[in-house]
Design an enzyme around this catalytic site. Structure first.
Site, short mmCIF file in Angstrom:
data_model
loop_
_atom_site.label_atom_id
_atom_site.label_comp_id
_atom_site.label_asym_id
_atom_site.label_seq_id
_atom_site.Cartn_x
_atom_site.Cartn_y
_atom_site.Cartn_z
N THR A 370 0.86 -1.17 0.00
CA THR A 370 0.00 0.00 0.00
C THR A 370 0.90 1.23 0.00
O THR A 370 2.07 1.14 -0.36
CB THR A 370 -0.92 -0.04 1.24
OG1 THR A 370 -0.11 -0.23 2.41
CG2 THR A 370 -1.90 -1.18 1.15
N ASN A 390 -4.16 -3.11 -2.66
CA ASN A 390 -3.87 -4.42 -2.12
C ASN A 390 -2.53 -4.93 -2.63
O ASN A 390 -1.50 -4.36 -2.29
CB ASN A 390 -4.99 -5.42 -2.37
CG ASN A 390 -4.94 -6.59 -1.39
OD1 ASN A 390 -4.48 -6.45 -0.27
ND2 ASN A 390 -5.42 -7.74 -1.81
N ASP A 412 -8.98 -9.66 0.38
CA ASP A 412 -8.86 -9.41 1.82
C ASP A 412 -10.03 -9.98 2.61
O ASP A 412 -9.99 -10.02 3.84
CB ASP A 412 -8.74 -7.91 2.09
CG ASP A 412 -7.30 -7.44 2.01
OD1 ASP A 412 -6.43 -8.25 1.66
OD2 ASP A 412 -7.05 -6.25 2.27
N SER A 441 -8.95 -4.79 7.37
CA SER A 441 -7.62 -4.33 6.98
C SER A 441 -6.78 -4.08 8.22
O SER A 441 -7.30 -3.88 9.32
CB SER A 441 -7.73 -3.04 6.17
OG SER A 441 -6.45 -2.47 5.95
N SER A 442 -5.46 -4.08 8.03
CA SER A 442 -4.54 -3.68 9.10
C SER A 442 -4.09 -2.24 8.96
O SER A 442 -3.32 -1.75 9.80
CB SER A 442 -3.30 -4.59 9.10
OG SER A 442 -3.63 -5.90 9.47
N GLY A 461 2.23 -2.08 4.30
CA GLY A 461 2.84 -3.33 4.75
C GLY A 461 1.87 -4.42 5.14
O GLY A 461 2.28 -5.41 5.75
N GLY A 462 0.58 -4.28 4.83
CA GLY A 462 -0.37 -5.35 5.10
C GLY A 462 -0.42 -5.73 6.57
O GLY A 462 -0.49 -4.87 7.45
#
Length: 560
Positions: A370, A390, A412, A441-442, A461-462
């Protein structure tokens, strides 16, 4: 008389205190920008110098990143915007521009004979949720901006027409998704050269994207979600096997939510992302547990032990969360002091707690490419935003004639909440696919603020986002220089898999041996990750600083 004099002294002291408080409430007097690309920083500077505020600058940055970072964000994606509005006091708002599942989405849309169909939620039009970023930019201009939307979009339009030069980050991301980009003729035409990753310095021009941005400049959100562009998007998606409709596009709306706020020691407060982000909850839980542990005075291995153990426990709770418009999130229980104290007390001082020894929870996975930026203006208005498509280049599908690279955020969701998704991970019913739903989401743009300090954090960084942000926040809390916050060597634990992932040079051989002796498994990810952009305003000293992650090619600037 002594009594009267004492009263006068007390009143004078109170008045001086009020004056000091008022002074601290004023803005920093200058603006600062930290973005992952020099062109985005330049666009923000231009808008600020034209009289725009931090929210106008956020629009300019977001639109410019859509041009120069097609691998990280764009009009075909979404994101979260954490806002600080400065008036008599600071007010915080959270703009949820997360993508939404199309109306034809079903829980079994990626299943065949009861099994996940590999690739459908990753590559191509069926992987794309309805984008949220265009609506967010229009919303920011209408509700918070000082300039018309067309002025804030102008730098991105010009850059899309003129082109930008390929850098090392572009080449890295394009290499990762080379086969998927080759499979889509429009993406290959725009982002590859002779079906190969372009050489450094190659000029990437996107006149179709410039035209789409111009439609937004002329017509606002309707320039994207309706009219010629809207029809082009739906027709292109459906020809490629997707399920979008004109009603899906026209009906998309962002959501204004209350930020997650959690008190910290030293009159500080964490202001972060609420669901559908799980990141803010994880940060609040981690910081609350660490406040009960002597992490600051610990030697490096012991400190790593404390941080890993709080992350293990915080990430375990992630599977309980989902889109608040569809599920009830147990935030109060997860942030209750008694619950967090119990989690902290369960940490052994020396040995790792096997994740199998904790109550079970669903595992999960999300894309990790991201983008993030931070900006603050002279008045004290600020934005920390994380934007996403994503995976790198999203679904690697560009709608012909639009220049819009679509996200693959449908990946996701839990593709199979009763079994496992395409990565073999157990699903979460709270994050199951449903029409109109936003995937969990994180992404966690965050502030920490006190009467004397303000700091802004965030990173792409997911699933690793909360751990990266936490490490930077710890750098802030122990008084390290601002330039070090985004540079801190990174390690990560997310409950499952039960392993410490880390960058190549995070630990030396002696530290690795000590961690293994405590019961940890370690995995060198063989590359650096994340790209954090941070700001710091010392209200008492009147100083303002910004820093960009040395892992990227970003640029931080404090305007004079």
């Amino acid at each position: 008389m002594p009594f009267v004099a004492a009263i006068r002294r007390a009143l004078l002291s109170a008045a001086l205190a009020l004056l000091a408080t008022a002074a601290l409430a004023d803005g920093p007097g200058r603006a600062a920008i930290a973005s992952p690309h020099a062109e985005a920083t330049a666009a923000a500077r231009q808008v600020l110098e034209q009289g725009g505020n931090a929210f106008d600058a956020a629009i300019a940055i977001s639109a410019t990143l859509a041009v120069v970072e097609p691998y990280g964000s764009g009009l075909g994606g979404g994101g979260f915007f954490l806002l600080r509005e400065q008036s008599d006091t600071a007010h915080y708002r959270f703009l949820d521009a997360r993508e939404r599942a199309p109306g034809a989405s079903t829980p079994d849309m990626y299943l065949e004979d009861g099994k996940v169909r590999q690739g459908l939620s990753i590559n191509g039009a069926l992987a794309a949720a309805i984008p949220g970023l265009p609506q967010a930019l229009a919303d920011l201009a209408a509700t918070h901006g000082k300039l018309p939307l067309r002025d804030s979009l102008a730098p991105a339009i010009r850059l899309a027409n003129q082109g930008f030069a390929v850098d090392r980050i572009y080449r890295d991301r394009a290499t990762m998704r080379l086969n998927a980009l080759r499979d889509d003729p429009e993406s290959a035409r725009l982002f590859l050269r002779e079906n190969q990753v372009p050489a450094l310095g190659t000029l990437i021009r996107q006149p179709e994207l410039a035209a789409t941005l111009q439609a937004m400049a002329d017509q606002g959100r309707d320039g994207f979600y309706r009219g010629a562009v809207g029809r082009k998007l739906v027709e292109g998606v459906r020809r490629a096997g997707g399920v979008w409709t004109l009603d899906d596009l026209a009906g998309y709306r962002t959501a204004w939510r209350q930020p997650l706020r959690y008190p910290l020691a030293g009159q500080r407060e964490l202001i972060s992302s609420p669901p559908p982000s799980a990141g803010g909850v994880a940060l609040a839980q981690s910081l609350a547990m660490l406040q009960r542990l002597p992490w600051q005075g610990a030697e490096p291995v012991q400190r790593t032990h404390y941080v890993v153990e709080v992350l293990r426990r915080a990430y375990r709770d992630r599977g309980l969360l989902g889109d608040p418009d569809y599920v009830t999130n147990p935030i109060n229980r997860l942030l209750a002091r008694q619950y967090l104290s119990g989690l902290a007390d369960s940490i052994d001082v020396h040995d790792a707690t096997p994740s199998s020894a904790l109550p079970p929870a669903p595992a999960w996975r999300e894309g990790d490419h991201t983008t993030h930026f931070s900006v603050i203006d002279a008045a004290g208005n600020a934005v920390s935003a994380i934007l996403s498509v994503n995976l790198p280049f999203g679904a690697a599908f560009t709608v012909p004639g639009s220049g819009v690279v679509l996200n693959n955020e449908m990946d996701d969701f839990a593709a199979d909440p009763t079994g496992s998704n395409s990565y073999g991970l157990a699903g979460s019913q709270a994050n199951a696919v449903a029409a109109g739903k936003r995937p969990l989401s994180s992404m966690s743009p965050s502030f920490i603020e006190s009467p004397s300090q303000f700091a802004s954090f965030g990173t792409p960084g997911g699933s690793r986002i909360p751990s990266m942000v936490l490490l930077s926040m710890l750098g802030f809390l122990e008084g390290r220089p601002v330039s070090e916050w985004p540079a801190i060597p990174r390690y990560h634990h997310q409950y499952l898999p039960d392993v410490i992932e880390h960058e190549p040079n995070t630990f030396d051989d002696e530290q690795k041996a000590a961690l293994r002796a405590r019961g940890y498994a370690l995995k060198d990810v063989q590359r650096s990750y994340g790209n954090q952009q941070v700001l710091y305003w010392d209200k008492r000293a009147g100083t303002l600083e910004a820093a960009s992650d040395p892992r990227g090619v970003g640029e931080a600037a404090v305007l004079e």
